[in-house]
Motif scaffolding. Sequence first.
Motif, short mmCIF file in Angstrom:
data_model
loop_
_atom_site.label_atom_id
_atom_site.label_comp_id
_atom_site.label_asym_id
_atom_site.label_seq_id
_atom_site.Cartn_x
_atom_site.Cartn_y
_atom_site.Cartn_z
N GLU A 380 0.84 -1.21 0.00
CA GLU A 380 0.00 0.00 0.00
C GLU A 380 0.87 1.26 0.00
O GLU A 380 0.56 2.24 -0.70
CB GLU A 380 -0.90 0.02 1.24
CG GLU A 380 -2.00 -1.02 1.24
CD GLU A 380 -2.78 -1.01 2.55
OE1 GLU A 380 -4.01 -0.83 2.51
OE2 GLU A 380 -2.14 -1.16 3.61
N GLU A 383 2.30 1.82 -3.43
CA GLU A 383 1.25 2.31 -4.32
C GLU A 383 1.02 3.81 -4.12
O GLU A 383 0.81 4.57 -5.07
CB GLU A 383 -0.05 1.54 -4.08
CG GLU A 383 -0.07 0.13 -4.64
CD GLU A 383 -0.07 0.14 -6.16
OE1 GLU A 383 -1.00 0.73 -6.74
OE2 GLU A 383 0.86 -0.44 -6.75
N GLU A 384 1.07 4.23 -2.86
CA GLU A 384 0.88 5.65 -2.53
C GLU A 384 2.04 6.49 -3.08
O GLU A 384 1.83 7.60 -3.58
CB GLU A 384 0.78 5.82 -1.01
CG GLU A 384 0.27 7.16 -0.55
CD GLU A 384 -1.20 7.40 -0.85
OE1 GLU A 384 -1.60 8.58 -0.88
OE2 GLU A 384 -1.95 6.42 -1.05
N LEU A 386 3.86 5.77 -5.77
CA LEU A 386 3.67 5.87 -7.22
C LEU A 386 2.53 6.83 -7.57
O LEU A 386 2.63 7.58 -8.55
CB LEU A 386 3.38 4.48 -7.80
CG LEU A 386 4.57 3.49 -7.80
CD1 LEU A 386 4.12 2.12 -8.28
CD2 LEU A 386 5.71 4.02 -8.69
N LYS A 387 1.49 6.82 -6.76
CA LYS A 387 0.35 7.71 -6.98
C LYS A 387 0.78 9.17 -6.91
O LYS A 387 0.24 10.03 -7.61
CB LYS A 387 -0.73 7.41 -5.93
CG LYS A 387 -1.96 8.28 -6.01
CD LYS A 387 -2.93 7.91 -4.89
CE LYS A 387 -4.09 8.88 -4.81
NZ LYS A 387 -5.00 8.54 -3.66
N ASN A 388 1.76 9.46 -6.05
CA ASN A 388 2.21 10.84 -5.84
C ASN A 388 3.49 11.17 -6.60
O ASN A 388 4.07 12.24 -6.40
CB ASN A 388 2.40 11.10 -4.36
CG ASN A 388 1.08 11.24 -3.62
OD1 ASN A 388 0.45 12.29 -3.68
ND2 ASN A 388 0.63 10.18 -2.97
#
Length: 405
Positions: A380, A383-384, A386-388
């Motif tokens: 998780e 993923e965060e 990569l999201k940012n």
Amino acid sequence: MNIGQEKKEQFFSELIAALSLMMDLDESKKIYHAWRVALLCEKMAEHILPEYKTHIFYAGLLHDIGAISLPEHVVHYTNIKDHFQNPVIFNHPLKGAQIVREIKPLKIAASMIEQHHENWDGSGYPKGIAGDDINLGGQIIHAADIVDILLRETKNSEENVKVIIKKLEEKRTKEISGLIFELTAFILKDRDFFLMLFDEEKLSKIFFETLQNQRPVDTDECGGDARDILRVFSGVIDAKHSYTAGHSERVALYSVKIARGLGLPHKDVSDIKIAAYLHDAGKVAIPRFILDKPGRLTDEEFKIMKMHPVYTGDIMSIVTELQRLIPISINHHEKYDGSGYPHGYYREEIPLGARIMAIADAFDAMTSERPYQRIKDAYEAKEEILKNAGKQFDPHIAKEAVKLL
């Protein structure tokens, strides 16, 4: 960071000075408690324990290191009942000694710190020992500690020397011995020295002169790169509140993984590791209620929080060998899109090491217990990241970091 022998002693002494200053940041104000106590200790030791003067000086600098986790600086706890009822205060001499023993050249200073709240009549803490059973260095620190507290309760007029000496005499044969009282009173009657204790500019000047004039301790025991002290430094930073235990060391570990994965030279990797150990030093000046707040910070609280990298820079600036690493340490909250702090740097304006550390810091924050969020697992958290990417984080570093963490 390998340091030549000729610079090792300077690095050691400056790092201890920086560590003591960090402990004396009280909501952004420098209260200089440790520096005053150390100067008083050194002056007293010249007369009765000259062969251990340097160790007593360093013990004075670090005597309250075991109390770092208190919500406020220990000097604010003037009610003696608090000292016996608050377990952090009661045990801080033992905790401080334990920490200082990890700095191998200061093993002698550790035993002084352990006994600096023992009273001559046996009514002190943490062990209630009395008389000549109390380490003489500990007795000196105790007297200097008392004097600094009394100085905070008075003004800087020469007439107040008599007031302070009178209050100190009331503690004679109770908290301090007759010998220590006479010695302390003698030191305080030195007009120039007494007035210097109230003048922060003169205090800093005399402090650094005194620091430079200390006999070298056996720094061979802490190796060429002084890693023991840096680990102690990071541990003290993280002890400020319960949610950050081990944070700085983990951020250093993650930063090194990313930096190596990016193929950075060994020297650059080493620099990033050192900068990561110290990146949150300024948080010690941030009030506990802000650090531990479970909800969103108010604008005013966030304004205070955003100052911690600036304080980190102030602390690191004391150490000549660390000054070049300040841009890495203080810019780990800058964001790739320019919306971060403290400078609002944009993309490559942010030092590479700081861009790496930003990801390492965020990864550890997300995967560790925090009052303001639930713990994420590694998947998780990545993923965060990569999201940012492209917003908070450098997209290239983010892409590589998730493969390495």
